[in-house]
Design an enzyme around this catalytic site. Structure first.
Site, PDB file in Angstrom:
ATOM      1  N   ASP A  44      56.393  26.670  26.544  1.00  0.00           N
ATOM      2  CA  ASP A  44      56.506  26.567  27.995  1.00  0.00           C
ATOM      3  C   ASP A  44      56.053  27.910  28.583  1.00  0.00           C
ATOM      4  O   ASP A  44      56.526  28.968  28.163  1.00  0.00           O
ATOM      5  CB  ASP A  44      57.979  26.302  28.334  1.00  0.00           C
ATOM      6  CG  ASP A  44      58.184  26.112  29.810  1.00  0.00           C
ATOM      7  OD1 ASP A  44      57.711  25.106  30.333  1.00  0.00           O
ATOM      8  OD2 ASP A  44      58.798  26.992  30.437  1.00  0.00           O
ATOM      9  N   HIS A 126      37.468  32.722  36.497  1.00  0.00           N
ATOM     10  CA  HIS A 126      36.780  33.861  37.127  1.00  0.00           C
ATOM     11  C   HIS A 126      37.810  34.790  37.745  1.00  0.00           C
ATOM     12  O   HIS A 126      38.804  34.365  38.335  1.00  0.00           O
ATOM     13  CB  HIS A 126      35.710  33.415  38.124  1.00  0.00           C
ATOM     14  CG  HIS A 126      36.148  32.932  39.463  1.00  0.00           C
ATOM     15  ND1 HIS A 126      36.420  33.785  40.517  1.00  0.00           N
ATOM     16  CD2 HIS A 126      36.324  31.686  39.951  1.00  0.00           C
ATOM     17  CE1 HIS A 126      36.738  33.064  41.588  1.00  0.00           C
ATOM     18  NE2 HIS A 126      36.699  31.787  41.268  1.00  0.00           N
ATOM     19  N   GLU A 172      31.576  35.132  39.735  1.00  0.00           N
ATOM     20  CA  GLU A 172      31.518  33.670  39.946  1.00  0.00           C
ATOM     21  C   GLU A 172      31.166  33.383  41.387  1.00  0.00           C
ATOM     22  O   GLU A 172      30.412  32.456  41.688  1.00  0.00           O
ATOM     23  CB  GLU A 172      32.862  33.014  39.596  1.00  0.00           C
ATOM     24  CG  GLU A 172      32.833  31.477  39.650  1.00  0.00           C
ATOM     25  CD  GLU A 172      33.120  30.877  41.028  1.00  0.00           C
ATOM     26  OE1 GLU A 172      32.912  29.661  41.196  1.00  0.00           O
ATOM     27  OE2 GLU A 172      33.526  31.614  41.943  1.00  0.00           O
ATOM     28  N   GLU A 173      31.711  34.200  42.282  1.00  0.00           N
ATOM     29  CA  GLU A 173      31.522  33.951  43.716  1.00  0.00           C
ATOM     30  C   GLU A 173      30.090  34.230  44.163  1.00  0.00           C
ATOM     31  O   GLU A 173      29.722  33.881  45.281  1.00  0.00           O
ATOM     32  CB  GLU A 173      32.527  34.767  44.542  1.00  0.00           C
ATOM     33  CG  GLU A 173      33.998  34.432  44.260  1.00  0.00           C
ATOM     34  CD  GLU A 173      34.431  33.044  44.738  1.00  0.00           C
ATOM     35  OE1 GLU A 173      33.578  32.291  45.247  1.00  0.00           O
ATOM     36  OE2 GLU A 173      35.622  32.722  44.593  1.00  0.00           O
ATOM     37  N   HIS A 288      38.807  31.341  50.559  1.00  0.00           N
ATOM     38  CA  HIS A 288      37.794  32.352  50.875  1.00  0.00           C
ATOM     39  C   HIS A 288      38.128  33.121  52.156  1.00  0.00           C
ATOM     40  O   HIS A 288      37.207  33.607  52.831  1.00  0.00           O
ATOM     41  CB  HIS A 288      36.387  31.738  50.961  1.00  0.00           C
ATOM     42  CG  HIS A 288      35.826  31.437  49.594  1.00  0.00           C
ATOM     43  ND1 HIS A 288      34.528  31.054  49.379  1.00  0.00           N
ATOM     44  CD2 HIS A 288      36.401  31.494  48.367  1.00  0.00           C
ATOM     45  CE1 HIS A 288      34.335  30.870  48.084  1.00  0.00           C
ATOM     46  NE2 HIS A 288      35.458  31.119  47.450  1.00  0.00           N
TER      47      HIS A 288
HETATM   48  N1  TRP Z   1      35.416  29.169  43.051  1.00  0.00           N
HETATM   49  C1  TRP Z   1      34.977  27.875  43.517  1.00  0.00           C
HETATM   50  C2  TRP Z   1      34.060  28.127  44.698  1.00  0.00           C
HETATM   51  O1  TRP Z   1      34.306  29.038  45.452  1.00  0.00           O
HETATM   52  C3  TRP Z   1      36.153  27.051  43.961  1.00  0.00           C
HETATM   53  C4  TRP Z   1      35.860  25.623  44.003  1.00  0.00           C
HETATM   54  C5  TRP Z   1      35.497  24.891  45.065  1.00  0.00           C
HETATM   55  C6  TRP Z   1      35.916  24.755  42.892  1.00  0.00           C
HETATM   56  N2  TRP Z   1      35.331  23.602  44.676  1.00  0.00           N
HETATM   57  C7  TRP Z   1      35.573  23.501  43.374  1.00  0.00           C
HETATM   58  C8  TRP Z   1      36.238  24.946  41.551  1.00  0.00           C
HETATM   59  C9  TRP Z   1      35.556  22.404  42.517  1.00  0.00           C
HETATM   60  C10 TRP Z   1      36.199  23.844  40.706  1.00  0.00           C
HETATM   61  C11 TRP Z   1      35.854  22.615  41.187  1.00  0.00           C
HETATM   62  O2  TRP Z   1      33.084  27.432  44.864  1.00  0.00           O
HETATM   63 ZN    ZN Z   2      35.832  30.896  45.367  1.00  0.00          ZN
END
Ligand code: TRP
Ligand code: ZN
Length: 318
Positions: A44, A126, A172-173, A288
């Site tokens: 857990d 990320h 990632e962004e 965001h």
């Molecule tokens: N980090 C992703 C983004 O900013 C967040 C996100 C939006 C996402 N839609 C998603 C992550 C669908 C997984 C699946 O775009």
């Molecule tokens: Zn994001």
């Protein structure tokens, strides 16, 4: 939350069954059924421990201009925080550098020693935020759940059949730059050794949904089984297939899956009826934006998704 899964067959039960197989059945008794080997029970995950990491990510943002974005000091401080925890827990960590938009980015990779390195199970998240805020739900939440699951592997001194590798992605962004650079940097042989990649991006949305990626059937079933055991219904993730770090893995032919609690889409009344929360409002109305702080997290969603990740890591690596 504790989950009821079959516990590992005890050594004595296995020996008794083996004795029956070699000596024949006890006179008059039906042969004892030999249960299929079950995976070791996953621990857990403590949501308080996950939240402690979120508090640290918030402090890091506060001390670094309010964000943990790619190329900013708050991102590197986040990498250093996660790496120190993993190093202390016995992981072999590697920091990979790349360049995006003229700034240096970093991925952190943590290997748990042991297991069959021809069968690697990966889980990742990320670690970067956008520049407008601390990024606690997006994606401190996934980063903290992956970290706490890795630390649980260490605490249990888990010895899975497969090799375990955990990852925290940069940029990632900016379009999944870090995860793509990782996948592109793998040889074809090393790519084929990855048996699955589990992605967690936004798992503590304040008005949560319970979404499972509809990709590799075995991974998808594992997450759905966990939620079925809780009696919580799930939906297929449709808010943006390919919008996170599983995409480069999927494009390389690696089986992927993941969990998501929703971003800027609006929760319907049918969804509010089964999951609670507020219909007609976004899953994460601070998506965001500067209000994505430690106040922007639903503890129940964070807890369930963290436990679901540990369950899947244990199930899919044994
Ligand atoms: N980090 C992703 C983004 O900013 C967040 C996100 C939006 C996402 N839609 C998603 C992550 C669908 C997984 C699946 O775009
Ligand atoms: Zn994001």
């Amino acid at each position: 939350m504790q989950l009821s899964v079959p516990r590992r067959v005890t050594a004595t039960a296995v020996l008794a069954a083996a004795a029956l197989l070699t000596t024949g059945t006890v006179a008059g008794a039906a042969p004892a059924p030999v249960p299929a080997p079950a995976a070791a029970a996953a621990p857990d995950i403590s949501v308080a421990d996950v939240k402690a990491h979120l508090a640290q990510f918030q402090s890091i943002a506060n001390a670094n201009g309010g964000n943990r974005a790619h190329g900013r000091t708050g991102y590197k401080a986040s990498i250093d925080y996660v790496k120190a925890k993993l190093d202390a827990a016995g992981f072999t960590t590697t920091v990979q550098q790349f360049t995006a938009s003229g700034r240096t980015g970093y991925n952190l990779i943590a290997d748990w020693p042991g297991g069959d390195t021809n069968q690697v199970l990966m889980a990742g998240a990320h670690l970067d935020s956008v520049t407008s805020g601390a990024g606690i739900n997006d994606n401190g939440s996934g980063s903290a759940a992956v970290l706490e699951t890795a630390l649980a592997v260490s605490r249990a001194q888990y010895k899975p059949a497969k090799h375990l590798r955990f990852a925290w992605w940069g940029a990632e962004e900016l379009g999944m730059v870090g995860s793509r650079s990782y996948v592109n940097g793998l040889s074809a042989a090393n790519r084929s050794r990855i048996s699955g990649y589990l992605n967690l991006d936004m798992i503590g949305s304040p008005n949560p949904g319970y979404f499972v990626y509809d990709d590799d059937p075995a991974i998808e079933k594992t997450f759905k089984d966990y939620y079925a055991g809780l009696g919580v219904s799930t939906e297929i993730e449709t808010e943006g297939d390919g919008r996170s770090d599983h995409a480069p893995f999927k494009n390389a032919g690696i089986p992927v899956g993941g969990l998501f609690s929703g971003a800027d889409y609006i929760k319907t009344s049918a969804q509010a009826a089964k999951w609670g929360g507020t219909a007609g409002r976004a899953f994460d109305r601070c998506y965001h934006s500067s209000c994505d702080t430690t106040a922007n997290v639903d503890d129940t969603a964070l807890n369930r998704n963290s436990d679901a990740l540990a369950y899947a890591v244990w199930q899919l690596s044994s």
